[in-house]
Design a protein around this motif. Structure first.
Motif, mmCIF file in Angstrom:
data_model
loop_
_atom_site.group_PDB
_atom_site.id
_atom_site.type_symbol
_atom_site.label_atom_id
_atom_site.label_comp_id
_atom_site.label_asym_id
_atom_site.label_seq_id
_atom_site.Cartn_x
_atom_site.Cartn_y
_atom_site.Cartn_z
ATOM 1 N N PHE A 147 0.827 -1.206 0.000
ATOM 2 C CA PHE A 147 0.000 0.000 0.000
ATOM 3 C C PHE A 147 0.864 1.259 0.000
ATOM 4 O O PHE A 147 0.609 2.217 -0.736
ATOM 5 C CB PHE A 147 -0.938 0.005 1.214
ATOM 6 C CG PHE A 147 -1.765 1.256 1.318
ATOM 7 C CD1 PHE A 147 -2.889 1.417 0.529
ATOM 8 C CD2 PHE A 147 -1.414 2.262 2.205
ATOM 9 C CE1 PHE A 147 -3.645 2.579 0.610
ATOM 10 C CE2 PHE A 147 -2.163 3.419 2.291
ATOM 11 C CZ PHE A 147 -3.291 3.579 1.498
ATOM 12 N N MET A 148 1.901 1.267 0.826
ATOM 13 C CA MET A 148 2.783 2.429 0.889
ATOM 14 C C MET A 148 3.496 2.644 -0.451
ATOM 15 O O MET A 148 3.567 3.760 -0.951
ATOM 16 C CB MET A 148 3.811 2.242 2.003
ATOM 17 C CG MET A 148 3.236 2.165 3.394
ATOM 18 S SD MET A 148 2.522 3.714 3.980
ATOM 19 C CE MET A 148 3.978 4.741 4.149
ATOM 20 N N ASP A 149 4.039 1.569 -1.028
ATOM 21 C CA ASP A 149 4.826 1.681 -2.252
ATOM 22 C C ASP A 149 3.983 2.058 -3.464
ATOM 23 O O ASP A 149 4.449 2.797 -4.345
ATOM 24 C CB ASP A 149 5.558 0.369 -2.532
ATOM 25 C CG ASP A 149 6.677 0.098 -1.545
ATOM 26 O OD1 ASP A 149 7.081 1.032 -0.818
ATOM 27 O OD2 ASP A 149 7.152 -1.051 -1.487
ATOM 28 N N MET A 150 2.757 1.557 -3.528
ATOM 29 C CA MET A 150 1.941 1.748 -4.731
ATOM 30 C C MET A 150 1.011 2.961 -4.657
ATOM 31 O O MET A 150 0.623 3.504 -5.694
ATOM 32 C CB MET A 150 1.116 0.493 -4.997
ATOM 33 C CG MET A 150 1.958 -0.775 -5.153
ATOM 34 S SD MET A 150 3.247 -0.644 -6.442
ATOM 35 C CE MET A 150 2.220 -0.771 -7.916
ATOM 36 N N TYR A 151 0.661 3.371 -3.428
ATOM 37 C CA TYR A 151 -0.298 4.470 -3.298
ATOM 38 C C TYR A 151 0.226 5.621 -2.425
ATOM 39 O O TYR A 151 0.312 6.763 -2.892
ATOM 40 C CB TYR A 151 -1.618 3.946 -2.727
ATOM 41 C CG TYR A 151 -2.349 3.005 -3.649
ATOM 42 C CD1 TYR A 151 -2.874 3.439 -4.862
ATOM 43 C CD2 TYR A 151 -2.508 1.655 -3.324
ATOM 44 C CE1 TYR A 151 -3.526 2.579 -5.724
ATOM 45 C CE2 TYR A 151 -3.166 0.788 -4.171
ATOM 46 C CZ TYR A 151 -3.674 1.251 -5.366
ATOM 47 O OH TYR A 151 -4.312 0.391 -6.221
ATOM 48 N N ALA A 152 0.549 5.341 -1.171
ATOM 49 C CA ALA A 152 0.828 6.420 -0.230
ATOM 50 C C ALA A 152 2.081 7.215 -0.597
ATOM 51 O O ALA A 152 2.056 8.457 -0.610
ATOM 52 C CB ALA A 152 0.951 5.861 1.188
ATOM 53 N N LEU A 153 3.180 6.533 -0.877
ATOM 54 C CA LEU A 153 4.420 7.239 -1.190
ATOM 55 C C LEU A 153 4.360 7.965 -2.534
ATOM 56 O O LEU A 153 4.793 9.117 -2.622
ATOM 57 C CB LEU A 153 5.601 6.277 -1.129
ATOM 58 C CG LEU A 153 5.912 5.746 0.273
ATOM 59 C CD1 LEU A 153 7.030 4.702 0.214
ATOM 60 C CD2 LEU A 153 6.321 6.875 1.199
ATOM 61 N N PRO A 154 3.828 7.341 -3.608
ATOM 62 C CA PRO A 154 3.668 8.111 -4.844
ATOM 63 C C PRO A 154 2.780 9.342 -4.658
ATOM 64 O O PRO A 154 3.066 10.407 -5.222
ATOM 65 C CB PRO A 154 3.031 7.095 -5.800
ATOM 66 C CG PRO A 154 3.488 5.769 -5.304
ATOM 67 C CD PRO A 154 3.523 5.909 -3.800
ATOM 68 N N ALA A 155 1.720 9.212 -3.854
ATOM 69 C CA ALA A 155 0.838 10.360 -3.609
ATOM 70 C C ALA A 155 1.584 11.475 -2.891
ATOM 71 O O ALA A 155 1.458 12.653 -3.226
ATOM 72 C CB ALA A 155 -0.379 9.918 -2.804
ATOM 73 N N ARG A 156 2.369 11.096 -1.896
ATOM 74 C CA ARG A 156 3.112 12.107 -1.141
ATOM 75 C C ARG A 156 4.124 12.830 -2.023
ATOM 76 O O ARG A 156 4.239 14.066 -1.997
ATOM 77 C CB ARG A 156 3.822 11.472 0.048
ATOM 78 C CG ARG A 156 4.625 12.460 0.876
ATOM 79 C CD ARG A 156 5.264 11.791 2.084
ATOM 80 N NE ARG A 156 5.968 12.762 2.912
ATOM 81 C CZ ARG A 156 7.255 13.092 2.765
ATOM 82 N NH1 ARG A 156 7.966 12.511 1.818
ATOM 83 N NH2 ARG A 156 7.815 13.979 3.557
ATOM 84 N N ARG A 157 4.890 12.075 -2.823
ATOM 85 C CA ARG A 157 5.875 12.708 -3.713
ATOM 86 C C ARG A 157 5.196 13.663 -4.675
ATOM 87 O O ARG A 157 5.663 14.796 -4.893
ATOM 88 C CB ARG A 157 6.634 11.627 -4.500
ATOM 89 C CG ARG A 157 7.604 10.793 -3.674
ATOM 90 C CD ARG A 157 8.501 9.970 -4.570
ATOM 91 N NE ARG A 157 7.766 8.975 -5.336
ATOM 92 C CZ ARG A 157 7.569 7.716 -4.964
ATOM 93 N NH1 ARG A 157 8.054 7.293 -3.805
ATOM 94 N NH2 ARG A 157 6.911 6.870 -5.726
#
Length: 208
Positions: A147-157
């Motif tokens: 979830f972090m790699d595919m959604y949360a981190l891309p969203a934050r960047r």
């Protein structure tokens, strides 16, 4: 929509949570042949249909309501989901299948935040990821990392690049019974999420 917003104005509500659907805003895949190393088009040239969220956001702002916007459910071209799946009913969980390229979501989120700059400050990163209808990720203990790699981190960047003043909110957790993968407490206490730059956690529709 207008009548619903009118009904909210006399209440104490000053912020309204609005969600729309990625699969309707971007029903067609990007032209990957035109990808270039520019934010918002790193996976290709995208075509978005913003009419529906534009209308709701603008009508809310006319009434003095601040908007908290979340866009959910990937298009089938991004996650292989069935064209007929309904995330609200039935046993078809393919609407929640994980996307296969995080750049698609990074591009989408960058363009989402850029499009609503000046109108929206708070953006949600996914809806009820502890429910398989929304996030049909792996069954083992890697699900949170996925979830972090595919959604949360891309969203934050993407958000920090498009508008550093914007705020990312999540995870929006289901409060229903029978939620898979250990329920909401596992999400709230997981180390990966607690390290995530102080993002706010919230239950669906009830920020805290």
């Amino acid at each position: 929509v207008v009548q619903t917003l009118d009904n909210l104005v006399p209440t104490v509500a000053i912020t309204i949570r609005i969600y729309d659907f990625w699969n309707q805003i971007e029903p067609n895949p990007p032209d990957s042949a035109l990808a270039h190393n520019t934010w918002g088009s790193r996976s290709g040239t995208h075509t978005y249909f913003w009419d529906h969220p534009d209308k709701i956001v603008d009508e809310a702002r006319k009434r003095g309501l601040e908007v908290y916007l979340n866009v959910i459910w990937p298009p089938g071209w991004a996650n292989g989901g069935s064209k007929t799946c309904n995330p609200y009913v039935g046993d078809d969980l393919s609407c929640g299948n994980v996307i296969t390229n995080p750049l698609w979501y990074e591009d989408f989120f960058y363009n989402l935040v850029a499009h609503f700059q000046g109108r929206v400050v708070y953006f949600g990163v996914w809806n009820e990821p502890n429910d398989r209808h929304c996030f049909n990720g792996p069954s083992d203990d890697t699900y949170l990392k996925v979830f972090m790699d595919m959604y949360a981190l891309p969203a934050r960047r993407a958000m920090l690049t498009a508008n550093p003043s914007a705020k990312l909110v999540g995870p929006e957790l289901s409060m229903g019974t029978g939620v898979p993968r250990g329920g909401r407490n596992r999400w709230l206490t997981a180390r990966l999420w607690r390290r995530s730059w102080g993002w706010a956690c919230c239950r669906t529709g009830r920020p805290r």
